[in-house]
Every structure is written in structure tokens, then in C-alpha cells.
Motif scaffolding. Structure first.
Motif, PDB file in Angstrom:
ATOM      1  N   ALA A  47     -10.245 -11.761  17.860  1.00 21.30           N
ATOM      2  CA  ALA A  47     -11.156 -12.816  18.312  1.00 21.30           C
ATOM      3  C   ALA A  47     -10.420 -13.968  18.976  1.00 21.30           C
ATOM      4  O   ALA A  47     -10.996 -14.673  19.814  1.00 21.30           O
ATOM      5  N   GLU A  48      -9.149 -14.165  18.646  1.00 19.81           N
ATOM      6  CA  GLU A  48      -8.410 -15.301  19.197  1.00 19.81           C
ATOM      7  C   GLU A  48      -7.986 -15.061  20.644  1.00 19.81           C
ATOM      8  O   GLU A  48      -8.171 -15.928  21.511  1.00 19.81           O
ATOM      9  N   ASN A  49      -7.428 -13.892  20.914  1.00 19.21           N
ATOM     10  CA  ASN A  49      -6.876 -13.623  22.239  1.00 19.21           C
ATOM     11  C   ASN A  49      -7.805 -12.822  23.146  1.00 19.21           C
ATOM     12  O   ASN A  49      -7.617 -12.801  24.366  1.00 19.21           O
ATOM     13  N   MET A  50      -8.779 -12.139  22.545  1.00 14.38           N
ATOM     14  CA  MET A  50      -9.752 -11.377  23.334  1.00 14.38           C
ATOM     15  C   MET A  50     -11.144 -11.657  22.803  1.00 14.38           C
ATOM     16  O   MET A  50     -11.860 -10.767  22.372  1.00 14.38           O
ATOM     17  N   SER A  51     -11.505 -12.930  22.852  1.00 10.68           N
ATOM     18  CA  SER A  51     -12.772 -13.342  22.236  1.00 10.68           C
ATOM     19  C   SER A  51     -13.974 -12.674  22.889  1.00 10.68           C
ATOM     20  O   SER A  51     -14.926 -12.284  22.196  1.00 10.68           O
ATOM     21  N   SER A  52     -13.949 -12.523  24.208  1.00 11.24           N
ATOM     22  CA  SER A  52     -15.096 -11.926  24.898  1.00 11.24           C
ATOM     23  C   SER A  52     -15.226 -10.445  24.572  1.00 11.24           C
ATOM     24  O   SER A  52     -16.327  -9.948  24.309  1.00 11.24           O
ATOM     25  N   LEU A  53     -14.102  -9.731  24.581  1.00 13.29           N
ATOM     26  CA  LEU A  53     -14.128  -8.297  24.282  1.00 13.29           C
ATOM     27  C   LEU A  53     -14.492  -8.062  22.829  1.00 13.29           C
ATOM     28  O   LEU A  53     -15.268  -7.142  22.505  1.00 13.29           O
ATOM     29  N   ASP A  54     -13.944  -8.887  21.948  1.00 13.81           N
ATOM     30  CA  ASP A  54     -14.247  -8.773  20.524  1.00 13.81           C
ATOM     31  C   ASP A  54     -15.735  -9.008  20.269  1.00 13.81           C
ATOM     32  O   ASP A  54     -16.390  -8.229  19.560  1.00 13.81           O
TER      33      ASP A  54
END
Length: 225
Positions: A180-187
Motif C-alpha cells: 500500500a505504501e509504494n503501490m497504493s493504486s495497484l494495491d
């Protein structure tokens, strides 16, 4: 319900490729007969008959005519049953949807599989490469809820399994691929997609999926000794 016209699907519960076809049929409310293959022991004569080239699932059989390869099946379903279209009408958006579907198969799957089949320093290197590939996938969302914008489209159905399988690899290997921190949109997208009722109800049992792939990994690592 829309008449499916003698639709059969040869699949396997542990296949993400079969899963995406099931999603498409469910979303379009196409009735079908599901035939579970036993890929771990013996492939059925029906599978060998309908897909003699690759001998793999999924295979969609419509009016006795087989279609193999999951992305081609998705397009066939969308062209045959017009309700709830998956591919956008706009040619550019349609091309983008196909691009990201193919990107997942050609780039993301091999990257995640490489992490799964490695260990130690090699695995740490491959995790970084996989995360970079998944970051590229995230760019396709462009800040939208789904690849299709407000609603799911072809790209979402084709790529949606990756959230489940990536997390399965994370749990088994103790790595981090989507966070969620580095790929918030994908997550957020993967969680949002997999929580849709029509999508969630088709997911394989989590414990069963973990057990299956733990077995695959142990056999693979034992073969290297």
C-alpha cells in the motif's frame, strides 16, 4: 439469463487463466457447463480432443467448436454475447485494454513466477525486478478505480487474478510484491476488484491455493538438489 447456446468450459480450479474466463461468463450471465480437469494426474480425453496443440486449460466449447488460450476466449465471449461489453468502444481505449492484458501475461506473470522459484540473494534481486514490473502495471490505472475507469473492463478481468496470486507468492516466500505504501493504486485496485461479489465468489479457496503452491515449490526446490 442470456442463452449460452451449448457452452462448456474445461478448466482447473488452480488456474488463473481459467478463472478469468469464468469471470467473463459470470459478468455476462452466460449459462455454461463447467468441466473440471485433473491436471495433476491425468488430462481427460476431452481436453486432448479439444486442445490437441497445447493440451492446456481453459478451453471454451461453443456449439461444439473449441476456443483455446484465455485472452482469445475473452475476446470471443465479448464478441459473441454483446451484453455488458468488456472491451471499450473507443479504438484507443480498446487497444490499451488489450495492451495491459498482454503485459500481465508476458511480463508480470514471469516476474512473479521467478520470485516464487528462487531463494536467497537471487530472490531478493528478482523481487526488485518484479516490483518494478508491477509498478509499470500500476501506471495503466492512471489514478482510476479500475482499468475501465468507473467500471471494470477487459483489462480488469484479464489482470484481476494477479492480486490474489501475488499475495499467495508473498505469503509462501515471505516477500513483498504489492504494498500500500509504494503501490497504493495497484494495491487498492486489486482489493477493490477482488471484493466485487461476482468476482469474489469465483475465487479458489485461499488455504487450498496455498497448499497447492507450497507443494509445487517444494517439488521444484527438491529437483534442484
Amino acid at each position: 439469463m442470456v442463452d449460452g447456446g451449448e457452452v462448456k468450459l474445461l478448466g482447473w480450479w488452480g488456474s488463473p487463466y481459467a478463472l478469468r474466463v469464468i469471470w467473463a461468463l459470470k459478468l455476462k450471465q452466460v449459462p455454461y457447463d463447467y468441466l473440471e480437469e485433473d491436471l495433476l494426474n491425468q488430462k481427460s480425453s476431452l481436453l486432448l480432443h479439444y486442445n490437441p496443440v497445447h493440451k492446456k486449460v481453459p478451453v471454451l466449447v461453443h456449439h461444439g467448436k473449441p476456443i483455446a488460450e484465455s485472452l482469445m476466449i475473452l475476446e470471443y465471449i465479448d464478441e459473441t454475447w454483446k451484453q455488458s461489453p468488456l472491451l471499450p468502444q473507443d479504438p484507443y481505449e480498446r487497444a490499451r485494454a488489450r495492451f495491459w492484458a498482454k503485459f500481465v501475461d508476458d511480463k508480470c506473470l514471469p516476474a512473479i513466477k521467478a520470485v516464487f522459484c528462487s531463494k536467497g540473494e537471487e530472490q531478493r534481486k528478482l523481487v526488485l525486478e518484479a516490483r518494478e514490473t508491477l509498478k509499470n502495471l500500476e501506471s495503466g490505472l492512471e489514478g482510476k478505480l479500475f482499468f475501465g475507469g468507473e467500471a471494470i473492463n477487459f483489462a480488469d478481468v484479464a489482470t484481476g487474478w494477479i492480486g490474489c496470486w501475488a499475495r499467495m507468492v508473498e505469503e509462501i516466500t515471505g516477500t513483498s510484491l504489492i504494498d500500500a505504501e509504494n503501490m497504493s493504486s495497484l494495491d487498492a485496485w486489486s482489493k477493490r476488484f477482488l471484493e466485487l461479489p461476482v468476482i469474489k465468489e469465483c475465487l479458489p479457496p485461499w488455504d487450498k491455493l496455498i497448499e497447492l503452491n507450497f507443494g509445487f515449490l517444494n517439488k521444484y526446490l527438491a529437483s534442484l538438489k
